[in-house]
Design a protein around this motif. Structure first.
Motif, mmCIF file in Angstrom:
data_model
loop_
_atom_site.group_PDB
_atom_site.id
_atom_site.type_symbol
_atom_site.label_atom_id
_atom_site.label_comp_id
_atom_site.label_asym_id
_atom_site.label_seq_id
_atom_site.Cartn_x
_atom_site.Cartn_y
_atom_site.Cartn_z
ATOM 1 N N ALA A 91 0.819 -1.219 0.000
ATOM 2 C CA ALA A 91 0.000 0.000 0.000
ATOM 3 C C ALA A 91 0.853 1.269 0.000
ATOM 4 O O ALA A 91 0.631 2.199 0.770
ATOM 5 C CB ALA A 91 -0.997 0.005 1.151
ATOM 6 N N GLN A 92 1.817 1.310 -0.895
ATOM 7 C CA GLN A 92 2.650 2.495 -1.048
ATOM 8 C C GLN A 92 1.838 3.594 -1.737
ATOM 9 O O GLN A 92 0.886 3.316 -2.465
ATOM 10 C CB GLN A 92 3.897 2.150 -1.851
ATOM 11 N N PRO A 93 2.192 4.860 -1.518
ATOM 12 C CA PRO A 93 1.400 5.970 -2.052
ATOM 13 C C PRO A 93 1.095 5.888 -3.548
ATOM 14 O O PRO A 93 -0.035 6.145 -3.959
ATOM 15 C CB PRO A 93 2.253 7.204 -1.724
ATOM 16 N N GLU A 94 2.062 5.537 -4.372
ATOM 17 C CA GLU A 94 1.816 5.462 -5.817
ATOM 18 C C GLU A 94 0.720 4.442 -6.134
ATOM 19 O O GLU A 94 -0.142 4.674 -6.982
ATOM 20 C CB GLU A 94 3.105 5.087 -6.557
ATOM 21 N N GLN A 100 -7.231 4.354 -6.244
ATOM 22 C CA GLN A 100 -8.256 5.404 -6.247
ATOM 23 C C GLN A 100 -8.684 5.766 -7.660
ATOM 24 O O GLN A 100 -9.861 6.038 -7.914
ATOM 25 C CB GLN A 100 -7.740 6.664 -5.548
ATOM 26 N N ALA A 101 -7.732 5.771 -8.574
ATOM 27 C CA ALA A 101 -8.007 6.158 -9.957
ATOM 28 C C ALA A 101 -8.616 5.025 -10.777
ATOM 29 O O ALA A 101 -8.991 5.227 -11.929
ATOM 30 C CB ALA A 101 -6.721 6.648 -10.623
ATOM 31 N N GLY A 102 -8.705 3.818 -10.195
ATOM 32 C CA GLY A 102 -9.215 2.675 -10.942
ATOM 33 C C GLY A 102 -8.239 2.227 -12.015
ATOM 34 O O GLY A 102 -8.632 1.721 -13.056
ATOM 35 N N ASP A 103 -6.956 2.404 -11.756
ATOM 36 C CA ASP A 103 -5.897 2.154 -12.736
ATOM 37 C C ASP A 103 -5.289 0.760 -12.561
ATOM 38 O O ASP A 103 -4.201 0.615 -12.013
ATOM 39 C CB ASP A 103 -4.825 3.234 -12.596
ATOM 40 N N ASP A 106 -6.346 -3.275 -8.113
ATOM 41 C CA ASP A 106 -7.617 -3.264 -7.383
ATOM 42 C C ASP A 106 -7.443 -3.140 -5.883
ATOM 43 O O ASP A 106 -8.322 -2.596 -5.203
ATOM 44 C CB ASP A 106 -8.404 -4.543 -7.695
ATOM 45 N N ALA A 107 -6.348 -3.668 -5.356
ATOM 46 C CA ALA A 107 -6.131 -3.639 -3.909
ATOM 47 C C ALA A 107 -4.658 -3.848 -3.611
ATOM 48 O O ALA A 107 -3.905 -4.390 -4.423
ATOM 49 C CB ALA A 107 -6.960 -4.724 -3.225
ATOM 50 N N SER A 108 -4.266 -3.411 -2.426
ATOM 51 C CA SER A 108 -2.917 -3.669 -1.944
ATOM 52 C C SER A 108 -3.030 -4.009 -0.464
ATOM 53 O O SER A 108 -3.801 -3.385 0.267
ATOM 54 C CB SER A 108 -2.013 -2.446 -2.144
ATOM 55 N N GLU A 146 -10.655 0.455 -3.222
ATOM 56 C CA GLU A 146 -11.310 1.725 -3.570
ATOM 57 C C GLU A 146 -12.132 2.295 -2.424
ATOM 58 O O GLU A 146 -12.392 3.494 -2.403
ATOM 59 C CB GLU A 146 -12.178 1.571 -4.825
ATOM 60 N N THR A 147 -12.503 1.481 -1.450
ATOM 61 C CA THR A 147 -13.326 1.982 -0.350
ATOM 62 C C THR A 147 -12.538 2.747 0.699
ATOM 63 O O THR A 147 -13.112 3.538 1.434
ATOM 64 C CB THR A 147 -14.089 0.837 0.351
#
Length: 154
Positions: A91-94, A100-103, A106-108, A146-147
């Motif tokens: 869950a690193q910032p990038e 968040q961007a849906g890029d 899907d999850a970390s 995303e939540t």
């Protein structure tokens, strides 16, 4: 996508993550069709993912043991026009921004550095006092998706 670093401790860490992933699959209806060692390097991860896609263009899901190389794997997936379920680790910032961007990602899976540090200090103080300490301490993880990606602070 299994990724390990050349350092012994990091190799053990990423290998443990991969082993935990496989154990977590249990009897789930998944087949691990390919693994690759990108040594937590973004460019290598792109090449590893490209090689995987050459052999298995129908991947449904990707698991990466470290966010450091996940953007490289994502670049290969985007170039191939694919968007499988993609779960990474750290869950690193990038990566949280990509979530968040849906890029593609899907999850970390996240471990709180604050909690890890707290538990380490507790163990060190206990050891210094001669108290018995646990051989290992489990630190809970958080699935960042995303939540909650916008609020994740680690």
């Amino acid at each position: 996508c299994r990724l390990r670093t050349p350092l012994a401790s990091a190799t053990q860490l990423t290998q443990a993550r991969f082993d935990g992933f496989k154990a977590g699959l249990g009897s789930a209806p998944f087949d691990v069709v390919a693994t690759g060692d990108a040594e937590c390097d973004r460019a290598k991860a792109r090449r590893v993912m490209e090689d995987m896609l050459s052999a298995h263009s129908d991947l449904d899901a990707v698991f990466s043991t470290s966010d450091t190389q996940s953007p490289g794997a994502v670049a290969a997936l985007k170039a191939a026009g694919l968007d499988p379920v993609f779960v990474s680790y750290d869950a690193q910032p990038e990566v949280t921004k990509a979530i968040q961007a849906g890029d593609v990602i899907d999850a970390s899976i996240a471990q709180s550095a604050r909690m890890i540090g707290t538990e380490a200090v507790k163990a060190a103080v206990g050891a210094a006092r001669g108290e018995p300490i646990e051989k290992s301490t489990m630190v809970p993880v958080t699935v960042v998706d995303e939540t909650n990606a916008a609020d994740w602070e680690g």
